[in-house]
Design an enzyme around this catalytic site. Structure first.
Site, PDB file in Angstrom:
ATOM      1  CE  LYS A 101      -1.103   1.906   3.789  1.00 48.84           C
ATOM      2  NZ  LYS A 101      -0.525   2.446   5.028  1.00 48.84           N
TER       3      LYS A 101
ATOM      4  CG  ASP B 247      -4.997  -4.344   4.521  1.00 46.14           C
ATOM      5  OD1 ASP B 247      -4.335  -4.239   5.569  1.00 46.14           O
ATOM      6  OD2 ASP B 247      -6.097  -3.792   4.357  1.00 46.14           O
ATOM      7  CG  HIS B 248       0.291  -4.619   7.945  1.00 45.75           C
ATOM      8  ND1 HIS B 248       0.017  -3.341   7.563  1.00 45.75           N
ATOM      9  CD2 HIS B 248       0.399  -4.579   9.288  1.00 45.75           C
ATOM     10  CE1 HIS B 248      -0.034  -2.562   8.630  1.00 45.75           C
ATOM     11  NE2 HIS B 248       0.195  -3.289   9.694  1.00 45.75           N
TER      12      HIS B 248
ATOM     13  CE  LYS C  22      -2.307  -5.459  12.464  1.00 51.24           C
ATOM     14  NZ  LYS C  22      -1.002  -5.391  13.088  1.00 51.24           N
TER      15      LYS C  22
ATOM     16  CD  GLU D 193      -0.534   3.812  14.273  1.00 56.29           C
ATOM     17  OE1 GLU D 193       0.556   3.240  14.191  1.00 56.29           O
ATOM     18  OE2 GLU D 193      -0.972   4.566  13.397  1.00 56.29           O
TER      19      GLU D 193
ATOM     20  CG  ASP E  28      -0.978   5.736   6.988  1.00 56.68           C
ATOM     21  OD1 ASP E  28      -0.272   5.158   6.143  1.00 56.68           O
ATOM     22  OD2 ASP E  28      -0.755   5.678   8.215  1.00 56.68           O
TER      23      ASP E  28
ATOM     24  CG  HIS F 167      -4.570  -0.960   7.466  1.00 56.15           C
ATOM     25  ND1 HIS F 167      -4.026  -1.845   6.572  1.00 56.15           N
ATOM     26  CD2 HIS F 167      -3.578  -0.079   7.763  1.00 56.15           C
ATOM     27  CE1 HIS F 167      -2.763  -1.504   6.336  1.00 56.15           C
ATOM     28  NE2 HIS F 167      -2.470  -0.433   7.040  1.00 56.15           N
TER      29      HIS F 167
ATOM     30  CE  LYS G  74       0.849   7.503  11.851  1.00 53.33           C
ATOM     31  NZ  LYS G  74       1.151   6.096  12.111  1.00 53.33           N
TER      32      LYS G  74
HETATM   33  C1  BG6 Z   1       0.663   1.176   8.256  1.00 54.66           C
HETATM   34  C2  BG6 Z   1       0.587   2.675   8.286  1.00 54.66           C
HETATM   35  O1  BG6 Z   1      -0.008   0.671   7.138  1.00 54.66           O
HETATM   36  O2  BG6 Z   1       0.074   0.656   9.440  1.00 54.66           O
HETATM   37  C3  BG6 Z   1       1.266   3.231   9.533  1.00 54.66           C
HETATM   38  O3  BG6 Z   1       1.211   3.211   7.131  1.00 54.66           O
HETATM   39  C4  BG6 Z   1       0.698   2.587  10.762  1.00 54.66           C
HETATM   40  O4  BG6 Z   1       1.119   4.645   9.606  1.00 54.66           O
HETATM   41  C5  BG6 Z   1       0.718   1.071  10.630  1.00 54.66           C
HETATM   42  O5  BG6 Z   1       1.498   2.988  11.869  1.00 54.66           O
HETATM   43  C6  BG6 Z   1      -0.010   0.424  11.787  1.00 54.66           C
HETATM   44  O6  BG6 Z   1       0.185  -0.946  11.719  1.00 54.66           O
HETATM   45  P1  BG6 Z   1       0.115  -1.835  13.020  1.00 54.66           P
HETATM   46  O7  BG6 Z   1       0.257  -3.227  12.513  1.00 54.66           O
HETATM   47  O8  BG6 Z   1       1.227  -1.387  13.921  1.00 54.66           O
HETATM   48  O9  BG6 Z   1      -1.231  -1.557  13.618  1.00 54.66           O
END
Ligand code: BG6
Length: 512
Positions: free
Chosen positions: A164, A193-194, A198, A232, A251, A256, A356
């Site tokens: 992404k 999409d990471h 999860k 976050e 972002d 996500h 954030k």
């Molecule tokens: C990323 C964003 O895709 O996901 C970041 O670009 C964000 O800004 C991050 O901090 C959050 O990922 P996770 O897995 O820590 O929740």
């Protein structure tokens, strides 16, 4: 977090293949991709026969690259490094340096792939991972296509994982897709999409469709609202340059959060593989009608962090972070109310918020059920107790909480809210993981369910784009409007309070 079996339930290793990583010297590669590939190897889910070719601009060679990734794995492996396993891994690692704009890089890459395939007697399967800046996505795919590296044959697949963000608005996503589909078929494109890697995000599907008790009440008759929080504590850190052009809507929400929302709201798929899941997910996104400008003003809240305290430490304002414009109007917080306009969800608000420098790091989904139709046990007492809630804790704790009402022991009828907690950590064997294991594995077996198909990318940009437009036309005048270490601007609370709700945050251990 567990790196056990992938969601799709294959119990064979991935297909023998060559894995080409563009951006081989970047952060993602060393922190996530190499540790994930190593974990898959230990789990015997990486094919026995494989090779990795790193491609990046920096000058290096196979030997130096092997030394570098050995240092990296020792620093970033999610558990100890087993020497024989790593020795076998590292002797299969190669490197080429080159500029992605230069066709010569791709000719060299073609020869390198052929050599490596010969050395290791590998078939023609190649997985290309684009761990590069989005400005290179179209360029790299175009060059791969021109070098003949994306052409599949009956016994050799070619697949491309794209990180992404996929576009920065609806039009640029469409343009990017048009560019890459000149060289690739949709089935060769794995938009990653990471969040979908999860463990507890994947568990949403198992929870919903593996249990028969929840599905009958998973609708507007029983559910009053849904909340999704992705909060976050971190600021933008060293990514100010990227983030200032992006903001939290692009972002986090476009990808996500809308992805998690669609897993919560989708209809049962006919199977949990490939297009069955993706068909249902896209229908949810298509049921979220893009907002009119006045609806954007009414139903979305944006914020930007000022200085404040996180874990007792003073942290600076967003506008003073490195590479951020000191007059920036980029949002670091968003809260909004969405509606999924279909028979299952009509009139049920979906509140989402993300930001954030908030008060805690947490990702959780709260399903708020409707109150019992008749309060039999004393109106005053009962109405003070919140209706049943189900909380899906995604991170940092992983688990599920169901709040129920129960009688307190004693002669009088007194009712309390009791959390039934399930903590994923207490559940069977688990091994540390990066979250990329399932996704890399799925790509190696051709399983697409956890990757975004273009229609869902398009649908989510259609939701986000009108909001971007209004925000751009009416720049925020009150930024920064929340202190670091808080839950965002007050207007975010007002958004839910005006509907008679409030935001919930339940750490798993202390659910009240
Ligand atoms: C990323 C964003 O895709 O996901 C970041 O670009 C964000 O800004 C991050 O901090 C959050 O990922 P996770 O897995 O820590 O929740």
């Amino acid at each position: 977090m567990s790196a056990n079996q992938p969601l799709t339930g294959h119990d064979r290793p991935g297909d023998p293949c060559t894995i080409v990583i563009f951006g081989a010297s970047g952060d993602l590669t060393k922190r996530k991709l190499l540790p994930a590939l190593y974990n898959l190897k230990v789990l015997k889910l990486l094919p026995e026969n494989f090779a990795v070719i790193g491609v990046a601009v920096s000058e290096s060679n196979d030997e130096l690259y092997r030394t570098k990734i050995t240092e990296d794995i020792n620093e970033f492996a999610t558990s100890g490094v087993d020497k024989p396993e790593w020795d076998d891994f590292v002797k299969r690692a190669y490197y080429i340096s080159g500029d992605f704009n230069d066709a010569g890089t791709f000719t060299t890459l073609g020869s390198k792939i052929a050599d490596v395939q010969k050395t290791h007697k590998l078939p023609g399967n190649v997985l290309f991972y684009l761990a590069v800046s989005p400005t290179f996505f179209a360029k790299v795919v175009d060059q791969l296509g021109k070098a003949g590296l994306t052409t599949e044959t009956e016994d050799a697949w070619r697949r491309v994982i794209i990180e992404k963000p996929f576009g920065r608005d609806l039009q640029s996503a469409r343009d990017l897709n048009a560019e890459i589909t000149k060289s690739l078929h949709e089935k060769q494109i794995y938009r990653i999409d990471h969040y979908l890697g999860k463990e507890t995000v994947q568990n949403i599907m198992v929870f919903r469709f593996g249990n028969s008790v929840f599905e009958p009440i998973w609708n507007r008759r029983y559910i009053e609202y849904v909340q999704i929080t992705v909060a976050e504590e971190l600021g933008v850190e060293l990514r100010g340059g990227y983030y200032d052009q992006s903001g939290v809507l692009r972002d986090m929400v476009q990808n996500h959060i809308l992805s998690v929302l669609s897993l919560i709201a989708m209809e049962p798929p006919t199977s949990i593989t490939g297009d069955s899941v993706r068909n249902e997910k896209v229908k949810v996104l298509e049921a979220i009608r893009p907002m009119e400008p006045e609806e954007v003003i009414e139903n979305t809240i944006r914020g930007q962090y000022g200085p404040g305290l996180i874990d007792g430490q003073n942290v600076p304002a967003y506008r003073t972070e490195p590479d951020v414009n000191p007059h920036s109007n980029t949002e670091t917080f968003v809260a909004m109310k969405l509606k999924v306009e279909n028979w299952r969800w009509a009139e049920v608000p979906f509140y989402i918020r993300s930001g954030k420098r908030l008060a805690a790091r947490t990702t959780e989904v709260v399903i708020g059920f409707r109150r019992a139709p008749l309060l039999l046990f004393g109106k005053e007492v009962e109405s003070e107790i919140p209706p049943n809630r189900l909380v899906l804790h995604i991170q940092p704790e992983e688990g599920i909480t169901l709040d129920i009402h129960a009688k307190r022991p004693g002669p009088k009828i007194q009712i309390s809210n009791i959390p039934l907690n399930f903590n994923y950590n207490e559940f069977g064997e688990s091994s540390a993981a990066t979250g990329y294991e399932t996704l890399l594995y799925d790509c190696m077996v051709g399983e697409t369910a956890l990757f975004h198909r273009y229609d869902s990318v398009d649908a989510s940009w259609r939701i986000v784009n009108p909001i971007l437009d209004v925000w751009q036309a009416l720049p925020a005048r009150d930024f920064p409007n929340y202190a670091s270490g808080t839950w965002g601007p007050k207007a975010s609370d007002d958004l839910v309070v005006r509907d008679g709700h409030r935001w919930h945050h339940y750490p798993l251990a202390t659910v009240k």
